[in-house]
Design a protein around this motif. Sequence first.
Motif, short mmCIF file in Angstrom:
data_model
loop_
_atom_site.label_atom_id
_atom_site.label_comp_id
_atom_site.label_asym_id
_atom_site.label_seq_id
_atom_site.Cartn_x
_atom_site.Cartn_y
_atom_site.Cartn_z
N PHE A 243 -5.28 30.69 10.23
CA PHE A 243 -4.72 31.10 11.52
C PHE A 243 -4.71 29.87 12.42
N LEU A 244 -3.54 29.41 12.78
CA LEU A 244 -3.37 28.16 13.50
C LEU A 244 -2.92 28.45 14.92
N SER A 245 -3.85 28.34 15.86
CA SER A 245 -3.51 28.66 17.25
C SER A 245 -2.84 27.50 17.96
N GLY A 246 -3.01 26.30 17.42
CA GLY A 246 -2.51 25.12 18.11
C GLY A 246 -3.59 24.41 18.89
N GLY A 247 -4.79 25.00 18.94
CA GLY A 247 -5.92 24.37 19.59
C GLY A 247 -6.66 23.45 18.64
N LEU A 248 -7.63 22.76 19.17
CA LEU A 248 -8.38 21.78 18.39
C LEU A 248 -9.09 22.40 17.20
N ASP A 249 -9.80 23.51 17.41
CA ASP A 249 -10.68 24.06 16.39
C ASP A 249 -9.92 24.51 15.15
N SER A 250 -8.88 25.30 15.33
CA SER A 250 -8.10 25.76 14.17
C SER A 250 -7.35 24.61 13.53
N VAL A 273 1.15 32.62 16.22
CA VAL A 273 1.79 33.70 16.95
C VAL A 273 1.85 33.34 18.43
N GLY A 274 2.89 33.79 19.09
CA GLY A 274 3.00 33.56 20.52
C GLY A 274 4.28 34.14 21.09
N ALA A 275 4.31 34.28 22.41
CA ALA A 275 5.52 34.71 23.09
C ALA A 275 6.56 33.61 22.99
N PRO A 276 7.83 33.94 23.19
CA PRO A 276 8.88 32.91 23.14
C PRO A 276 8.55 31.77 24.10
N GLY A 277 8.56 30.54 23.57
CA GLY A 277 8.29 29.38 24.40
C GLY A 277 6.83 29.13 24.71
N SER A 278 5.90 29.87 24.08
CA SER A 278 4.48 29.72 24.40
C SER A 278 3.95 28.37 23.91
N SER A 279 2.93 27.88 24.62
CA SER A 279 2.36 26.58 24.28
C SER A 279 1.68 26.60 22.92
N ASP A 280 1.10 27.74 22.53
CA ASP A 280 0.42 27.82 21.24
C ASP A 280 1.40 27.63 20.08
N LEU A 281 2.56 28.26 20.16
CA LEU A 281 3.54 28.12 19.09
C LEU A 281 3.98 26.68 18.95
N HIS A 295 4.37 26.78 6.93
CA HIS A 295 4.09 27.36 8.24
C HIS A 295 4.93 28.60 8.52
N HIS A 296 4.27 29.58 9.16
CA HIS A 296 4.94 30.83 9.53
C HIS A 296 4.70 31.08 11.01
N GLU A 297 5.75 31.45 11.72
CA GLU A 297 5.64 31.77 13.14
C GLU A 297 6.00 33.22 13.39
N ILE A 298 5.21 33.88 14.21
CA ILE A 298 5.50 35.23 14.65
C ILE A 298 5.77 35.16 16.15
N VAL A 299 7.00 35.39 16.54
CA VAL A 299 7.38 35.35 17.96
C VAL A 299 7.17 36.74 18.53
N GLY A 454 -2.71 31.02 25.92
CA GLY A 454 -1.81 30.11 25.22
C GLY A 454 -0.75 30.83 24.40
N SER A 455 -1.11 31.99 23.86
CA SER A 455 -0.15 32.76 23.08
C SER A 455 0.86 33.50 23.94
N GLY A 456 0.56 33.59 25.24
CA GLY A 456 1.43 34.34 26.15
C GLY A 456 1.08 35.81 26.25
N ALA A 457 0.03 36.25 25.56
CA ALA A 457 -0.32 37.68 25.56
C ALA A 457 -0.71 38.17 26.94
N LYS A 458 -1.40 37.35 27.69
CA LYS A 458 -1.84 37.77 29.02
C LYS A 458 -0.64 38.12 29.90
N ASP A 459 0.40 37.28 29.84
CA ASP A 459 1.58 37.52 30.66
C ASP A 459 2.36 38.75 30.20
#
Length: 510
Positions: A243-250, A273-281, A295-299, A454-459
């Motif tokens: 699971f690759l969030s785009g952060g340092l740890d993963s 995974v992330g909302a369209p245009g999210s920083s994590d993606l 690599h697989h992306e879930i928008v 980062g995934s955009g879930a909060k928004d």
Amino acid sequence: MTSRTRRCPRVVCGIVAAVGEVDVQLCREMLARIKHRGPDDTGEIRRGNVWLGHQRLSIMDVAGGHQPMTDTERTTYLVTNGEIYNHRHIREDLGHDLFETGSDSEAALHALIVDGPAGLARLRGMFALAFMTEDGDFLVARDSLGVKPLYWARRDDVTLFASELRAFDPADRPLVESFPPGHCWSPNGGLVRFADAVPARVRPARRAEEPGVWDEALLKSVRETIVTAVENRMMSDVGIGVFLSGGLDSAIVAAVAAEYARRHNQPLPTFAVGAPGSSDLAAARIVADYLGTEHHEIVMSKEDARAALPKAVRAIEHYDPSLVRSSVPNLLLAEYASKRVHAVLTGEGADELFAGYSYYHEEPFTDPDALQAELVRTVKELHHLNLQRCDRTTMAFGMEARVPFLDRDVIELALSIPPEHKLVTPEKKLLREAFEGWVPEEILWRGKEQFGDGSGAKDVLEDAVRTSPDVRAADGVELRTREEAAFYSIWREELAGIRSESTLGLFATT
């Protein structure tokens, strides 16, 4: 290993156990409620006043992996959920002639047969298990960190155990408690601690005279310990992803896993995974390109997030807002990934070990001793929060999550580092420097961002809670925000009957 040994997968599953006046139908109903944890195979056995049940995801060697597992004389039985990472060493110590399969679970079985409850000290890994003998002995145990879940309900006539809260009958739910990590229980011996999440001997080696100044030997030790932990979790007969969030740890986990996969001529799927245009993606894409992963992306659209929200609350059996926000994208990611791999590695635990969260760098934790105490506390509490989300969102689709940063050796090393080194900026500077060259520079020095943000879930979830109930105290729980009230209403509907103070304490927020 003897010629009769069969290869067997590590076990992805759910367990149920009962001791006392056993109601077999009730136990079967409990097991059925967690079928999602292992939808391919059901096993059960009753001996006297003990019943064991097991739900299994069959990956390969269906016959060899069936549980309850038993010895050749059929005098002992075991159901377990998780992995025993040092099972090969246990085989060497106990003798290969005892073993009939290649299962890591069989190592736990024979450790208990040979040493009794003391055999639990041999086990390195993540597990919840129940063990019984023909003579009526019974033992339940959970790993020291509580990576794998276990709950129990103690009635006058029977004691019940299960992998998830939902397994328990509504009438028993007011009695349900979290089984404490690092403990075992038997009817005669009661509750006994056999391991600590953070061993008492773990103390910072010294005070850092120059915070942020360390030698190559420390960087090498951090790097090699984490590399070993990741590689130990790559050993499997089935597909493993990250699971690759785009952060340092993963990104670090993915980098080590990618190197291992290259050496063994294996593909490495990564999932973001992330909302369209999210920083994590965007960040995950940079890491995947750098490492050359599949690599697989879930928008995630707003509609996806809204639809997944109640499913996420039900899956994680929790209503903490930050946990729910991160669980929504995690659930969508797990659903997609489970169709392609049977296990995934995640970056859980690095923030708690290396002081990655912003609040660690605020008063009163700018004092090194206070920071050290808080890091130890949060590591010990992970089973109530992030590890619960990690397990439930993946096991909702019969997939296992593995957490290399929470390897015992990584924990002991990280918490022996002088806390002054963790107060320097940017956060986790030591960890970043230990993996220079392993991940892209822009990711290596990327600032910390919560997964739900980062995934955009909060928004995308904001609209979903605008019409939620007002903040109020309910069932003895003080609901702090409208968002939390909305999540609590979903949680309460799913787990009606869980109102006792002891149980609500399972969901205490930080």
